[in-house]
Design a protein around this motif. Structure first.
Motif, mmCIF file in Angstrom:
data_model
loop_
_atom_site.group_PDB
_atom_site.id
_atom_site.type_symbol
_atom_site.label_atom_id
_atom_site.label_comp_id
_atom_site.label_asym_id
_atom_site.label_seq_id
_atom_site.Cartn_x
_atom_site.Cartn_y
_atom_site.Cartn_z
ATOM 1 N N LEU A 21 0.809 -1.221 0.000
ATOM 2 C CA LEU A 21 0.000 0.000 0.000
ATOM 3 C C LEU A 21 0.843 1.272 0.000
ATOM 4 N N ARG A 22 2.142 1.150 0.130
ATOM 5 C CA ARG A 22 3.004 2.343 0.100
ATOM 6 C C ARG A 22 3.958 2.264 -1.095
ATOM 7 N N ASP A 23 5.021 1.478 -1.006
ATOM 8 C CA ASP A 23 5.974 1.395 -2.120
ATOM 9 C C ASP A 23 5.277 0.758 -3.325
ATOM 10 N N GLY A 24 4.447 -0.263 -3.065
ATOM 11 C CA GLY A 24 3.726 -0.941 -4.146
ATOM 12 C C GLY A 24 2.843 0.030 -4.905
ATOM 13 N N SER A 212 15.394 -6.076 5.534
ATOM 14 C CA SER A 212 15.781 -5.916 4.123
ATOM 15 C C SER A 212 14.654 -5.228 3.367
ATOM 16 N N HIS A 213 15.030 -4.513 2.331
ATOM 17 C CA HIS A 213 14.039 -3.832 1.479
ATOM 18 C C HIS A 213 14.690 -3.774 0.096
ATOM 19 N N CYS A 214 14.237 -4.630 -0.816
ATOM 20 C CA CYS A 214 14.942 -4.769 -2.092
ATOM 21 C C CYS A 214 14.063 -4.448 -3.286
ATOM 22 N N HIS A 215 14.668 -3.765 -4.249
ATOM 23 C CA HIS A 215 13.983 -3.489 -5.512
ATOM 24 C C HIS A 215 14.535 -4.416 -6.587
ATOM 25 N N ASP A 216 13.723 -4.573 -7.648
ATOM 26 C CA ASP A 216 13.968 -5.676 -8.576
ATOM 27 C C ASP A 216 14.597 -5.262 -9.905
ATOM 28 N N GLY A 248 9.749 -2.911 -9.362
ATOM 29 C CA GLY A 248 8.999 -3.463 -8.232
ATOM 30 C C GLY A 248 9.836 -3.795 -7.010
ATOM 31 N N ASN A 249 9.122 -4.250 -6.000
ATOM 32 C CA ASN A 249 9.736 -4.669 -4.729
ATOM 33 C C ASN A 249 9.880 -6.195 -4.730
ATOM 34 N N ALA A 250 10.565 -6.711 -3.743
ATOM 35 C CA ALA A 250 10.622 -8.173 -3.567
ATOM 36 C C ALA A 250 9.188 -8.680 -3.448
HETATM 37 ZN ZN ZN Z 1 11.511 1.108 -1.819
#
Ligand code: ZN
Ligand code: KIV
Length: 406
Positions: A21-24, A212-216, A248-250
């Motif tokens: 609901l935030r980064d997505g 962890s907070h990973c982008h793709d 996107g995110n993980a």
């Molecule tokens: Zn992010």
């Protein structure tokens, strides 16, 4: 906002921090209304996520309203509101969380020289001061504070360590080290976690959760997140269907399924009801009106579909031949044996039997020839096509040769 204690958990439990609901929502085509966010928040609550990042309160009135609405309706997960390291953002985040049962303020400030120089026009010293000041302010408003040094993976390592130390001294209870631009590799990302743990003894001594907070961007978000877990991270930030900024995110479902399928390797658990993974993915797909790609792991339309004859035969003999988890375990209604030109007699007979037709060897052989001829002209052969083939065969009432069907 209640002042409760920060998250504490067993050392082999990994917290799932959902940022759909935030980064997505920050990805093109994924914005949601407050009502839509609320429906998704209910789905995430049913799934059992530990922390739910509901939005960025300062970003817009809509975001603020969505966070406030979610805090009133959702009781399971801890609700988080994002804030830049600015006083007004932190005040706004705290206000958006006023009705939360359990709340967290998530403060971020860039740690890479690139971001500090070009985006923030700030020196390293100023960044450390601002970190201390803002984390202290957030902590005065909420007992649970997460701090993220943005662009951690492209930051000078000594400076990153200093920033983490300062944030913990100021009261941060979770330290998230984002791979903001999806630049890292699994080995490198894991090494960063090991080094920070080793150089900042307060992490283990004070029970600080590393996240962890990973982008793709390089397609490595899930691999990097899991590498962080293996190196001691006890929170993974992820989004359903892997939505998020740019690539996107993980993907939440991939991280969760890997931890579920490979306890022998990761040795950790999550609190998720993993049989809700597929329904949650479907809910998101309906809300944002686009589904994950068909070949997407776990939740894509083809994730449990088998077309080749060899695979279908193996599946019918023992599903373990070609599936590492049952579809039911992640909430997928059933395995599909897709009938196409690569399918064999075993799958055809199985499908016909499911449709109520038991054929002799000879009849099956005839139907199979017709089926292959049809599958060569058509991508997939559906149940109605099979029924059509059989009716025609019954009408013809005569054996066919290959020459006829060719
Ligand atoms: Zn992010
Ligand atoms: O990718 C990122 O760095 C972020 C932070 C705000 C955590 O989304």
């Amino acid at each position: 906002m209640s002042q409760d204690s920060p998250v504490r958990m067993d050392n082999n439990q990994v917290l799932i921090f959902d940022t759909t609901l935030r980064d997505g929502e920050q990805s093109p085509g994924c914005s949601m209304t407050t009502q839509e966010k609320l429906s998704m928040a209910h789905a995430l609550e049913d799934l059992g996520v530990d922390i739910l990042e509901a939005g960025f309160a300062m970003a817009s009135e809509g975001d603020f309203a969505a966070i406030a609405t979610i805090t009133q309706a959702i009781r399971g997960p801890r609700i988080t509101s994002l804030a830049r390291a600015r006083s007004e953002d932190i005040v706004m985040a705290a206000r958006s969380l006023e009705h939360a049962d359990r709340a967290r303020i998530h403060v971020f400030l860039a740690s890479s020289d690139l971001h500090l120089e070009y985006k923030l026009k700030m020196s390293r010293e100023q960044a450390l001061d601002q970190t201390a000041e803002c984390v202290r302010q957030a902590r005065a408003l909420c007992d649970d504070v997460e701090f993220s040094p943005e662009d951690a993976t492209r930051s000078n390592r000594d400076f990153l360590v200093d920033m983490v130390r300062v944030a913990i001294q100021a009261g941060a209870t979770t330290i998230n080290m984002p791979d903001t631009v999806g630049y890292s590799t699994p080995e490198e990302y894991a090494q960063m976690f090991r080094e920070v743990r080793q150089r900042v003894p307060a992490v283990d001594a004070e029970g600080i959760v590393l996240s962890s907070h990973c982008h793709d961007d390089l397609g490595l978000a899930v691999a990097n997140s899991l590498a962080a877990v293996a190196a001691g991270a006890r929170q993974v930030e992820c989004a359903v269907n892997g939505i998020g900024e740019r690539a996107g995110n993980a993907a939440l479902e991939e991280v969760a399924a890997a931890i579920y399928v490979r306890p022998d390797y990761y040795g950790v658990t999550t609190g998720l009801h993993i049989d809700k993974l597929y329904p949650t993915s479907q809910t998101l797909g309906q809300i944002i009106t686009f589904a994950p790609s068909p070949n997407k792991a776990i939740v894509g339309a083809n994730a449990f579909a088998h077309e080749s004859g060899i695979h279908q035969h193996g599946m019918l003999a023992n599903p373990l031949c070609y599936e590492i988890m049952t579809p039911a375990s992640v909430g997928v209604p059933a395995t599909t044996l897709v009938l196409g030109k690569h399918s064999g007699r075993a799958a055809l007979r199985h499908r016909l039997e499911q449709l109520g037709f038991t054929l002799s060897r000879e009849e099956l052989q005839q139907t199979y020839y017709r089926f292959v001829a049809l599958a060569d002209r058509k991508k997939n052969v559906y149940d109605q096509d099979l029924v059509g083939l059989l009716s025609q065969q019954i009408r013809d009432r005569r054996p066919m040769s290959m020459a006829e069907v060719d």
